[in-house]
Each structure stands twice: as C-alpha cells, then as structure tokens.
Scaffold this active site. Structure first.
Site, PDB file in Angstrom:
ATOM      1  N   HIS A  59      -3.246  -3.580  -5.776  1.00  0.00           N
ATOM      2  CA  HIS A  59      -3.545  -3.064  -4.434  1.00  0.00           C
ATOM      3  C   HIS A  59      -5.027  -3.191  -4.105  1.00  0.00           C
ATOM      4  O   HIS A  59      -5.857  -2.427  -4.591  1.00  0.00           O
ATOM      5  CB  HIS A  59      -3.089  -1.587  -4.347  1.00  0.00           C
ATOM      6  CG  HIS A  59      -3.255  -0.986  -2.996  1.00  0.00           C
ATOM      7  ND1 HIS A  59      -3.520   0.352  -2.789  1.00  0.00           N
ATOM      8  CD2 HIS A  59      -3.178  -1.539  -1.757  1.00  0.00           C
ATOM      9  CE1 HIS A  59      -3.616   0.589  -1.501  1.00  0.00           C
ATOM     10  NE2 HIS A  59      -3.411  -0.534  -0.846  1.00  0.00           N
ATOM     11  N   SER A  61       0.825  -1.210   0.000  1.00  0.00           N
ATOM     12  CA  SER A  61       0.000   0.000   0.000  1.00  0.00           C
ATOM     13  C   SER A  61       0.856   1.256   0.000  1.00  0.00           C
ATOM     14  O   SER A  61       0.327   2.348  -0.134  1.00  0.00           O
ATOM     15  CB  SER A  61      -0.965  -0.005   1.188  1.00  0.00           C
ATOM     16  OG  SER A  61      -0.291  -0.299   2.361  1.00  0.00           O
ATOM     17  N   ASN A 113      -4.756   6.772  -1.340  1.00  0.00           N
ATOM     18  CA  ASN A 113      -4.079   7.236  -0.131  1.00  0.00           C
ATOM     19  C   ASN A 113      -3.445   8.619  -0.310  1.00  0.00           C
ATOM     20  O   ASN A 113      -3.051   9.256   0.655  1.00  0.00           O
ATOM     21  CB  ASN A 113      -3.027   6.231   0.347  1.00  0.00           C
ATOM     22  CG  ASN A 113      -3.703   5.101   1.114  1.00  0.00           C
ATOM     23  OD1 ASN A 113      -4.816   5.258   1.622  1.00  0.00           O
ATOM     24  ND2 ASN A 113      -3.047   3.952   1.177  1.00  0.00           N
ATOM     25  N   GLU A 146      -6.315  -1.041  -7.189  1.00  0.00           N
ATOM     26  CA  GLU A 146      -5.410  -0.149  -7.917  1.00  0.00           C
ATOM     27  C   GLU A 146      -4.349  -1.024  -8.592  1.00  0.00           C
ATOM     28  O   GLU A 146      -3.652  -1.782  -7.907  1.00  0.00           O
ATOM     29  CB  GLU A 146      -4.748   0.855  -6.969  1.00  0.00           C
ATOM     30  CG  GLU A 146      -5.715   1.888  -6.413  1.00  0.00           C
ATOM     31  CD  GLU A 146      -5.073   2.840  -5.407  1.00  0.00           C
ATOM     32  OE1 GLU A 146      -5.504   3.994  -5.320  1.00  0.00           O
ATOM     33  OE2 GLU A 146      -4.122   2.427  -4.693  1.00  0.00           O
TER      34      GLU A 146
HETATM   35  P1  NAI Z   1      -0.616  -9.090   8.189  1.00  0.00           P
HETATM   36  O1  NAI Z   1       0.397  -8.763   9.209  1.00  0.00           O
HETATM   37  O2  NAI Z   1      -2.023  -9.363   8.612  1.00  0.00           O
HETATM   38  O3  NAI Z   1      -0.120 -10.342   7.331  1.00  0.00           O
HETATM   39  C1  NAI Z   1       1.157 -10.464   6.795  1.00  0.00           C
HETATM   40  C2  NAI Z   1       1.487 -11.951   6.718  1.00  0.00           C
HETATM   41  O4  NAI Z   1       2.678 -12.109   5.955  1.00  0.00           O
HETATM   42  C3  NAI Z   1       1.732 -12.600   8.083  1.00  0.00           C
HETATM   43  O5  NAI Z   1       0.893 -13.716   8.217  1.00  0.00           O
HETATM   44  C4  NAI Z   1       3.217 -13.000   8.032  1.00  0.00           C
HETATM   45  O6  NAI Z   1       3.479 -14.196   8.718  1.00  0.00           O
HETATM   46  C5  NAI Z   1       3.434 -13.150   6.552  1.00  0.00           C
HETATM   47  N1  NAI Z   1       4.825 -13.003   6.131  1.00  0.00           N
HETATM   48  C6  NAI Z   1       5.746 -12.110   6.581  1.00  0.00           C
HETATM   49  N2  NAI Z   1       6.907 -12.271   5.907  1.00  0.00           N
HETATM   50  C7  NAI Z   1       6.705 -13.266   5.012  1.00  0.00           C
HETATM   51  C8  NAI Z   1       7.515 -13.870   4.029  1.00  0.00           C
HETATM   52  N3  NAI Z   1       8.774 -13.489   3.832  1.00  0.00           N
HETATM   53  N4  NAI Z   1       6.974 -14.865   3.279  1.00  0.00           N
HETATM   54  C9  NAI Z   1       5.693 -15.253   3.467  1.00  0.00           C
HETATM   55  N5  NAI Z   1       4.898 -14.724   4.399  1.00  0.00           N
HETATM   56  C10 NAI Z   1       5.386 -13.724   5.156  1.00  0.00           C
HETATM   57  O7  NAI Z   1      -0.563  -7.886   7.137  1.00  0.00           O
HETATM   58  P2  NAI Z   1      -1.699  -7.384   6.134  1.00  0.00           P
HETATM   59  O8  NAI Z   1      -2.491  -6.327   6.790  1.00  0.00           O
HETATM   60  O9  NAI Z   1      -2.393  -8.535   5.549  1.00  0.00           O
HETATM   61  O10 NAI Z   1      -0.813  -6.647   5.028  1.00  0.00           O
HETATM   62  C11 NAI Z   1      -0.075  -7.364   4.078  1.00  0.00           C
HETATM   63  C12 NAI Z   1       0.324  -6.435   2.949  1.00  0.00           C
HETATM   64  O11 NAI Z   1      -0.847  -5.829   2.385  1.00  0.00           O
HETATM   65  C13 NAI Z   1       1.227  -5.270   3.347  1.00  0.00           C
HETATM   66  O12 NAI Z   1       2.104  -5.007   2.284  1.00  0.00           O
HETATM   67  C14 NAI Z   1       0.244  -4.132   3.525  1.00  0.00           C
HETATM   68  O13 NAI Z   1       0.841  -2.874   3.358  1.00  0.00           O
HETATM   69  C15 NAI Z   1      -0.732  -4.413   2.410  1.00  0.00           C
HETATM   70  N6  NAI Z   1      -2.075  -3.861   2.593  1.00  0.00           N
HETATM   71  C16 NAI Z   1      -2.681  -3.873   3.804  1.00  0.00           C
HETATM   72  C17 NAI Z   1      -3.955  -3.336   3.957  1.00  0.00           C
HETATM   73  C18 NAI Z   1      -4.624  -3.342   5.291  1.00  0.00           C
HETATM   74  O14 NAI Z   1      -5.582  -2.558   5.478  1.00  0.00           O
HETATM   75  N7  NAI Z   1      -4.229  -4.171   6.232  1.00  0.00           N
HETATM   76  C19 NAI Z   1      -4.679  -2.749   2.817  1.00  0.00           C
HETATM   77  C20 NAI Z   1      -3.979  -2.879   1.559  1.00  0.00           C
HETATM   78  C21 NAI Z   1      -2.709  -3.374   1.475  1.00  0.00           C
END
Ligand code: NAI
Length: 508
Positions: free
Chosen positions: A143, A122, A193, A155
C-alpha cells in the site's frame, strides 16, 4: 532479501497510483511493464512520466542520463498476458473486490510460481482478495500513499494466507526503493487509515460542540501539537466527500463500532458541495481575495500577568512550560505533591493541564476556580495554546493568566470548557487508536509510529508521544473523556491498564 533490480515489475492499472508506482520501480532500476484495461491509458501514463522525468531533470533532482534510463525501462503493454515474465505484479486498478480478484486470478494463471502478487488496495481485505487464488500465499498488500514517488510510507499487508517470506521480500524491496516500509496485518484501514481517524473525528466533534471554530482548532493543532497541517485544512485538501467516505468505510468495516462513527457535520458539508479546495469552498473559502481564517485570540490589553505562583507536584512533561513562565518573570515556589498533572496555584485561580475532564469538574474537586491549559507536544517550541475556564473564574483573572502565557511567547486561544480541549483530546485519542492497533496485533510499535510519521507526516509517532506523556496520564485523559461523554467512542484500550509501571512503547 529484496528482489534483484533486474527483476521485471508489472503494474496493473495506470491511473494516479499505478503511474507513480511505475515511476518508483523504474527509478530503482527495474524493467517495468505497465498495463491498463482502458485503451491508450498505459501509453498516456508513460507519456506523462516522460514529462515528470523532464521536470526532475530541470529541478536538478535527476541527471538527464538517469531520467532517460528510467523512462526507457518503462514499457506500456496492451495485454495482461504481456506481464508473464514479471517477478512482482503490483495491482492498482479500481477499488472493487470482484475486479481485483479477477485480475489476480488471471495473473496467477499466466505468471511463474515464484511471482509475487501485490495489491495497492487502500481498504479491501488482502485475505478476501486472495481467496479465489490457487496459491493465496503469494498475495500481499503493498500500500503506497499518494503521491507514491513522494510519500515514503509503504504498508506491507499480510492476509491470513500470506507467506511471511513473501511479505519480507516485498518489505525489503520497498526499502531498496528508498521507501519506509512497515508490516501490518490485513485489518480495516491497515495502520494509517485507522490510527488517523481521531485526527479528523475529534476536530469535527470540537466544532460540533461549538467549543472552537475550525481556524482555532487548526491553529492549535499546528501551534501546540506540532502538526504541519490542521485537520480542517487537511479535510479541505483531501475533500470532505473523500474523507467522509473513508471514515464511513472504516466504520462499516469495523461492524459499526461507534468509535469510528463518521461526523454528521462533515456529511452535511459533503452533501452541500462544500468539498474543500477542489470546489473552492469547504471549511475555508478559497475564492480570490478571500480573507484568511483568523483563530480566536485572548484580549489582555492593559492587564498585568500574575507575578508569583506555587507549583504543586512534579512538572514532568510540563517542565518546558514552567521554564517559559519563569523566564517571563513568574516567581515559582515548588511544593511536593503526588498529583499526576502538576498544578500552578496563582492564589485566586489554579492553572491545570487538561486531564480530559471539564474545568468545572476540576474546580469542584479542588475547591478553587480553574483555568485549563491544553497539551503541547514540545513546550519549548509551542507557539500557541488553548485555554478554558470553570464558570467561577472572573474574566479578569482569566485575562491575567492569558497575559502571562502571552508574555511567555504563546498566542492564546480561549475556547469553551470541553473535555480534553483541542490537542490533549486529539493526541490521547490518536494514542488510544495506536495502542489498540498494537493490542490487536496490527503492527509493532515501531511500525505504527513510522507509519504515522512517514504516511501522514505526524511530528512524532503516537506511541512515542505516549511515552513522553506517560501511560498513566494518557489513561487518565481517556478515562475522563469516557466519564464525561459516556460513549463507546472514548473507551480506553485495555492495554493502558495492563502496562507495567513506567513501561515505554518505544524507548526500551
Ligand atoms: P484511478 O482511477 O486513478 O486508476 C485506476 C486505473 O485502473 C484506471 O486507469 C482504470 O482504467 C484501470 N483499471 C480498472 N480496471 C482495470 C482492470 N480490470 N485491469 C486493468 N486496469 C484496470 O485510481 P487510483 O487512485 O490510481 O487507485 C488505484 C488503486 O489504488 C485503488 O485500489 C485505490 O484504492 C488504491 N489507492 C489509491 C490511493 C489514492 O490516493 N488515489 C492511495 C493508495 C491506494
């Protein structure tokens, strides 16, 4: 053309976003391979999805057979190497450049040359994520918004190296999944954003300047601006800590352009643990039995509204307001005038739509006391409106104007005399940000407006709203805001000055 439904989709990172993305892809018919670096996380996400699908069946949104089939298409895998057969790999791991680069480096080595690599980042640059790859042209941003199964916007972000055909395939695929995709260039905050910053920023400024309290700002943004949620309600929902850190990240990514400077007041809230709903208290109190917030309300008991007025100039976008005032019993005589913003002359006072200047300044220019009225998105539907006055408006005349607006069906919020009041300045600043995104080639007008309506539920795209108001009036509001504040924050995008007369962004 989008990907065939039998193309396997890999999802890397099975957190909040990865789980939602896996659900969307599986519902669209793709076999989905879900991987997470944390042991058991992918399987746990799949189990949660079993519950999600069961609830969709209960609610009648999916048949039992559809839900079972979608769940059966999702496989939790335990090694990244298991993703070798996928045609599209969507990464949703932690928001760290080094981690994402490493994940894509490994994916590139183990998947076929046609596999599309997509990041759900994001805030990170797609160009930067792609840098270490041997074939950076196959990497694109995809995105999703949270929750991915519910929010339609995707996006599709092109970095400097992204092959346009790859972006197009991801765009078409997202559309086939029932989403509303838009193309955008890899720039800080992408579309949503970035363009949404003033929605929070202006609200925070209004409160910092003590012109109105959060409840009044929220009520006006909803009641006049037509937004589903007010900015303070939304900050409380997102969390003041999270919202402040997104603002700070955008500010930093724009090399500290003062236009994006985050709010000191919001930082104070975040530092004080007043995070919003999740901490029980933010701008509002969420404890049991807490009183609901009450917006400012004009007191007009026993005050008779004015009966007649002269309308100077073409009512233009204010025709709906004039109609409501006439229906409420105001007799209106029309006089030609070439003013950009129509004026209603009641005799002792003028009623002026906010043009971004102080009521005080307009009163001096017009030689008459001035009541300023805020902007409404749709005057026929508006339920509430903010007004302010120059210092020479007697309290009784102010109350008479308020009584007229109440008779016309508006709840009336008196606020301090600040430039652009509440909705006019917020809307003009959103339009300015949207125009700047267009000017800098981040997206096209349809993409910008679609992003704001489908990603954050705006009642209208900022560029379509600018069309309604007229570019000359938007520029006037912005110029006046810039004059009053003398801050870079309010500088109008140069695009406003070079638009041919009468040009519209959206409607031909
Ligand atoms: P989250 O913390 O809920 O999940 C991330 C997951 O990735 C965790 O389960 C972790 O164990 C795993 N992980 C970390 N390193 C890893 C690796 N090297 N290989 C495989 N798995 C790995 O985070 P969330 O909120 O789901 O965000 C994930 C991505 O999405 C980020 O880039 C965030 O910026 C983006 N994003 C988040 C939004 C939100 O509102 N939470 C909205 C849009 C995008």
């Amino acid at each position: 053309m989008g990907l065939q439904a039998d193309t396997a989709v890999g999802v890397i990172g099975a957190g909040a976003m990865g789980q939602g993305i896996a659900q969307v892809a599986a519902q669209a018919g793709h076999p989905v391979l879900l991987f997470d670096a944390a042991e058991g996380q992918a399987e746990a996400a799949r189990e949660k999805l079993a519950g999600v699908f069961a609830r969709l069946v209960e609610k009648g949104k999916r048949t039992q057979a559809e839900a079972e089939a979608a769940l059966a298409r999702i496989t939790a895998v335990t090694a990244l190497e298991d993703l070798a057969p996928v045609g599209l790999a969507i990464e949703a791991v932690v928001e760290r450049l080094d981690v994402k680069q490493e994940v894509f480096g490994r994916l590139e080595a183990l998947t076929g040359p046609e596999t599309i690599l997509a990041s759900n980042t994001s805030s990170l640059s797609i160009t930067a994520i792609a840098r270490p790859l041997a074939r950076p042209e196959r990497l694109v941003g995809m995105h999703f918004f949270n929750p991915a199964p519910l929010l339609p916007l995707v996006e599709v972000i092109s970095g400097l190296a992204t092959d346009p055909a790859v972006a197009e395939t991801v765009f078409e695929t997202a559309a086939a999944w029932g989403k509303s995709p838009v193309h955008a260039a890899s720039t800080p905050g992408f579309i949503v954003n970035r363009v949404a910053r003033p929605f929070y920023g202006e609200a925070l400024r209004i409160v910092e300047e003590q012109a109105a309290d959060p409840a009044t700002v929220d009520a006006c943004i909803k009641g006049a601006g037509g937004f589903r949620m007010g900015p303070f309600e939304l900050m409380d929902l997102i969390g003041n800590d999270v919202n402040y850190s997104v603002s700070s990240a955008v500010f930093e990514a724009f090399n500290y352009d003062p236009r994006y400077r985050p709010s000191i007041l919001q930082k104070e809230m975040a530092d004080g643990g007043l995070l919003g709903r999740k901490s029980g208290r933010g701008w509002y109190d969420y404890s049991d039995g807490a009183e609901p917030p009450v917006p400012a309300d004009a007191e007009t008991a026993d005050i008779a509204p004015p009966e007649a007025a002269i309308l100077l100039g073409d009512p233009g976008p204010w025709a709906g307001l004039i109609e409501r005032l006439a229906k409420a019993g105001l007799s209106i005589e029309r006089q030609e005038d070439d003013c950009l913003f129509p004026l209603l002359d009641f005799g002792p006072v003028l009623l002026c739509p906010s043009d971004g200047a102080h009521a005080e300044a307009i009163a001096q220019a017009e030689g008459k006391p001035v009541v300023l009225i805020d902007l409404a998105l749709d005057w026929a539907l508006a339920e509430r409106i903010a007004i302010a006055r120059s210092s020479d408006v007697p309290a009784e005349d102010f109350a008479r104007v308020a009584a007229l607006l109440q008779a016309a069906g508006f709840a009336v919020c008196p606020v301090e005399d600040i430039p652009g009041l509440i909705v006019a300045r917020t809307a003009a600043m959103l339009m300015n940000e949207a125009a700047d995104a267009l000017y800098k080639g981040v997206a096209d007008p349809d993409g910008i407006d679609t992003a704001m309506m489908k990603g954050v539920n705006y009642p209208i795209g900022p560029l379509a709203w600018a069309d309604r108001l007229g570019a000359a009036r938007v520029l006037e509001i912005l110029d006046n805001l810039a004059d009053c504040y003398r801050e870079e924050r309010y500088r109008p995008c140069p695009l406003w000055r070079r638009l041919p007369d009468g040009m519209r962004f959206r409607e031909g």
